[in-house]
Design an enzyme around this catalytic site. Structure first.
Site, short mmCIF file in Angstrom:
data_model
loop_
_atom_site.label_atom_id
_atom_site.label_comp_id
_atom_site.label_asym_id
_atom_site.label_seq_id
_atom_site.Cartn_x
_atom_site.Cartn_y
_atom_site.Cartn_z
N ASN A 1 23.69 65.71 74.93
CA ASN A 1 24.80 65.83 75.16
C ASN A 1 25.63 66.82 74.01
OD1 ASN A 1 25.08 63.51 73.88
ND2 ASN A 1 27.13 63.00 74.42
N ILE A 2 26.37 67.86 74.25
CA ILE A 2 27.01 68.56 73.33
C ILE A 2 28.54 68.67 73.57
CG2 ILE A 2 27.03 70.92 72.07
CD1 ILE A 2 24.17 71.28 73.07
N GLU A 3 29.27 68.04 72.70
CA GLU A 3 30.81 68.03 73.06
C GLU A 3 31.48 68.95 72.23
OE1 GLU A 3 32.04 63.85 72.27
OE2 GLU A 3 31.00 63.09 73.78
N CYS B 1 26.43 67.64 79.25
CA CYS B 1 25.70 66.49 79.14
C CYS B 1 24.36 66.85 79.03
CB CYS B 1 25.62 65.91 80.69
SG CYS B 1 27.30 65.15 81.29
N GLU C 1 21.42 66.12 80.48
CA GLU C 1 20.75 66.65 81.64
C GLU C 1 20.79 67.98 81.62
OE1 GLU C 1 22.88 64.13 81.29
OE2 GLU C 1 22.46 62.31 82.76
N CYS D 1 25.82 62.05 85.51
CA CYS D 1 27.35 61.97 85.96
C CYS D 1 27.12 62.74 87.61
CB CYS D 1 27.96 62.77 84.99
SG CYS D 1 27.96 64.61 85.05
N CYS E 1 25.79 66.71 86.71
CA CYS E 1 24.80 66.54 86.69
C CYS E 1 23.50 66.52 87.86
CB CYS E 1 24.09 65.82 85.53
SG CYS E 1 24.61 66.35 83.65
N1 THU Z 1 27.08 62.07 79.34
C1 THU Z 1 25.85 62.79 79.29
O1 THU Z 1 25.33 63.40 78.66
N2 THU Z 1 25.09 62.25 80.39
C2 THU Z 1 25.16 61.20 81.31
O2 THU Z 1 24.56 61.14 82.56
C3 THU Z 1 26.64 60.78 81.17
C4 THU Z 1 27.56 61.30 80.32
C5 THU Z 1 27.87 62.52 78.04
C6 THU Z 1 29.07 63.26 78.22
C7 THU Z 1 29.81 62.86 77.28
O3 THU Z 1 29.46 63.58 76.01
C8 THU Z 1 29.41 61.67 76.75
O4 THU Z 1 28.16 61.50 77.55
C9 THU Z 1 30.39 60.42 77.29
O5 THU Z 1 30.76 60.68 78.33
#
Ligand code: THU
Length: 146
Positions: A50-52, A61, A63, A101, A104
């Site tokens: 994940n890259i915020e 996310c 995925e 999520c 995704c």
């Molecule tokens: N996130 C994912 O990368 N994949 C998932 O299946 C669930 C959520 C990430 C998004 C965000 O950066 C962090 O998890 C918290 O929601």
């Protein structure tokens, strides 16, 4: 849905790759690290984290990172995906399973077969295998545009 231990899971290497990918998570806002590993039809593993973002909504996310890496290099056929999550600062994966999520699930359904297995692992070394269809039943896909 099928249950495995991490040791006897048929895609153990994919789960391991997802955990490796989690190390690169950029998650300064949620402090939740996610790793995903997508196995293509040639046996190549595409991993992602994940890259915020400070603006929040542009974050993505793990995925989708993995999938977009593959698609952007011409790969569109996949066999399986594994996903794991961990709280920043912890040594072990979360007790709960990090399932994809909703966004995704929809993005994966564009490129992956309904029967494609989705493996999620937790910190107790349990692995649950779903099909994509179990996670996104009655989905809207490319075939519904005709
Ligand atoms: N996130 C994912 O990368 N994949 C998932 O299946 C669930 C959520 C990430 C998004 C965000 O950066 C962090 O998890 C918290 O929601």
């Amino acid at each position: 849905m099928q249950k495995w231990t991490r040791q006897n899971c048929p895609q153990k290497a994919l789960v391991d790759a997802a955990e490796d990918a989690l190390e690169y998570a950029y998650s300064p806002y949620s402090h939740f690290q996610v790793g995903a590993a997508l196995l293509d039809d040639h046996g190549v593993i595409w991993s992602g984290c994940n890259i915020e973002n400070a603006a929040f909504s542009p974050g993505t996310c793990a995925e989708r990172t993995a999938l977009y890496k593959a698609v952007s290099e011409g790969v569109r056929s996949f066999q399986a995906i594994a996903i794991v999550g961990r709280q920043e600062g912890e040594q072990t994966l979360t007790a709960s399973f990090t399932t994809p999520c909703g966004v995704c699930r929809q993005v994966l359904s564009e490129f992956c077969a309904k029967k494609m297995p989705v493996y999620v692992a937790n910190g107790a070394d349990d692995v649950v295998e779903y099909t994509l269809n179990e996670l996104l039943p009655h989905s809207f896909g490319p075939e519904d545009l005709s």
